[in-house]
Write a protein that holds these residues in place. Structure first.
Motif, mmCIF file in Angstrom:
data_model
loop_
_atom_site.group_PDB
_atom_site.id
_atom_site.type_symbol
_atom_site.label_atom_id
_atom_site.label_comp_id
_atom_site.label_asym_id
_atom_site.label_seq_id
_atom_site.Cartn_x
_atom_site.Cartn_y
_atom_site.Cartn_z
ATOM 1 N N VAL A 1 0.861 -1.174 0.000
ATOM 2 C CA VAL A 1 0.000 0.000 0.000
ATOM 3 C C VAL A 1 0.898 1.223 0.000
ATOM 4 N N LYS A 2 0.760 2.041 -1.042
ATOM 5 C CA LYS A 2 1.564 3.251 -1.138
ATOM 6 C C LYS A 2 0.938 4.328 -0.270
ATOM 7 N N GLU A 3 1.694 4.806 0.705
ATOM 8 C CA GLU A 3 1.186 5.861 1.579
ATOM 9 C C GLU A 3 1.549 7.210 0.973
ATOM 10 N N ASP A 4 0.559 8.012 0.727
ATOM 11 C CA ASP A 4 0.767 9.343 0.155
ATOM 12 C C ASP A 4 0.643 10.365 1.280
ATOM 13 N N THR A 5 1.772 10.821 1.802
ATOM 14 C CA THR A 5 1.745 11.778 2.907
ATOM 15 C C THR A 5 1.286 13.157 2.468
ATOM 16 N N GLN A 6 1.202 13.368 1.158
ATOM 17 C CA GLN A 6 0.767 14.665 0.636
ATOM 18 C C GLN A 6 -0.686 14.650 0.167
ATOM 19 N N TYR A 7 -1.447 13.617 0.547
ATOM 20 C CA TYR A 7 -2.816 13.489 0.070
ATOM 21 C C TYR A 7 -3.675 14.693 0.478
ATOM 22 N N SER A 8 -3.680 15.037 1.760
ATOM 23 C CA SER A 8 -4.508 16.166 2.220
ATOM 24 C C SER A 8 -4.085 17.483 1.587
ATOM 25 N N PRO A 9 -2.778 17.808 1.527
ATOM 26 C CA PRO A 9 -2.399 19.043 0.849
ATOM 27 C C PRO A 9 -2.812 19.078 -0.619
ATOM 28 N N LYS A 10 -2.774 17.926 -1.284
ATOM 29 C CA LYS A 10 -3.196 17.872 -2.689
ATOM 30 C C LYS A 10 -4.693 18.157 -2.811
ATOM 31 N N VAL A 11 -5.489 17.591 -1.917
ATOM 32 C CA VAL A 11 -6.930 17.835 -1.935
ATOM 33 C C VAL A 11 -7.207 19.314 -1.707
ATOM 34 N N LYS A 12 -6.518 19.906 -0.746
ATOM 35 C CA LYS A 12 -6.716 21.336 -0.470
ATOM 36 C C LYS A 12 -6.310 22.194 -1.661
ATOM 37 N N ALA A 13 -5.202 21.838 -2.298
ATOM 38 C CA ALA A 13 -4.749 22.610 -3.468
ATOM 39 C C ALA A 13 -5.766 22.521 -4.597
ATOM 40 N N PHE A 14 -6.310 21.333 -4.817
ATOM 41 C CA PHE A 14 -7.322 21.173 -5.861
ATOM 42 C C PHE A 14 -8.590 21.946 -5.504
ATOM 43 N N ALA A 15 -8.984 21.895 -4.230
ATOM 44 C CA ALA A 15 -10.182 22.614 -3.802
ATOM 45 C C ALA A 15 -10.037 24.114 -4.008
ATOM 46 N N ARG A 16 -8.847 24.626 -3.787
ATOM 47 C CA ARG A 16 -8.622 26.073 -3.968
ATOM 48 C C ARG A 16 -8.848 26.498 -5.421
ATOM 49 N N LEU A 17 -8.677 25.564 -6.340
ATOM 50 C CA LEU A 17 -8.901 25.887 -7.744
ATOM 51 C C LEU A 17 -10.381 26.025 -8.072
#
Length: 106
Positions: A79-95
């Motif tokens: 299982v690949k753990e993506d430690t940047q998942y939440s920041p990526k979601v926030k960055a996309f939401a800002r768009l």
């Protein structure tokens, strides 16, 4: 079949698909099937390529959930753990969110 999944090409599509069905039925699967499930990139090209007309992409997604332990059992594939998942979601939401929505939700 993905050529970059270890042992998949030598096993043949029928054997790999049988192993994937075993995983879907809560069985252990085969090493080749687990390699194929783990290598899935969710491109969706498997569904139109399926000679049986099955929704192979959907089956692979369900098999990935089970093989990754998402249903409570121990994971059978890495299982690949993506430690940047939440920041990526926030960055996309800002768009897509207004400034008011960003203030409220982020």
């Amino acid at each position: 079949m993905t050529r970059y999944a270890a042992g998949v090409e030598a096993a043949g599509p029928g054997v790999v698909a049988a192993g994937m069905r075993d995983v879907l039925r809560d069985g252990p699967g085969t090493p080749e099937a687990l390699a194929w499930i783990g290598a899935c990139t969710r491109s969706g090209v498997c569904t139109p390529a399926c000679p049986e007309g099955l929704d192979a992409a959907f089956m692979l997604r369900l098999a990935q959930w089970r093989a990754k332990g998402a249903l409570g059992e121990p994971p059978r594939i890495r299982v690949k753990e993506d430690t940047q998942y939440s920041p990526k979601v926030k960055a996309f939401a800002r768009l897509t969110l207004t400034e008011e929505e960003q203030a409220k939700w982020l």
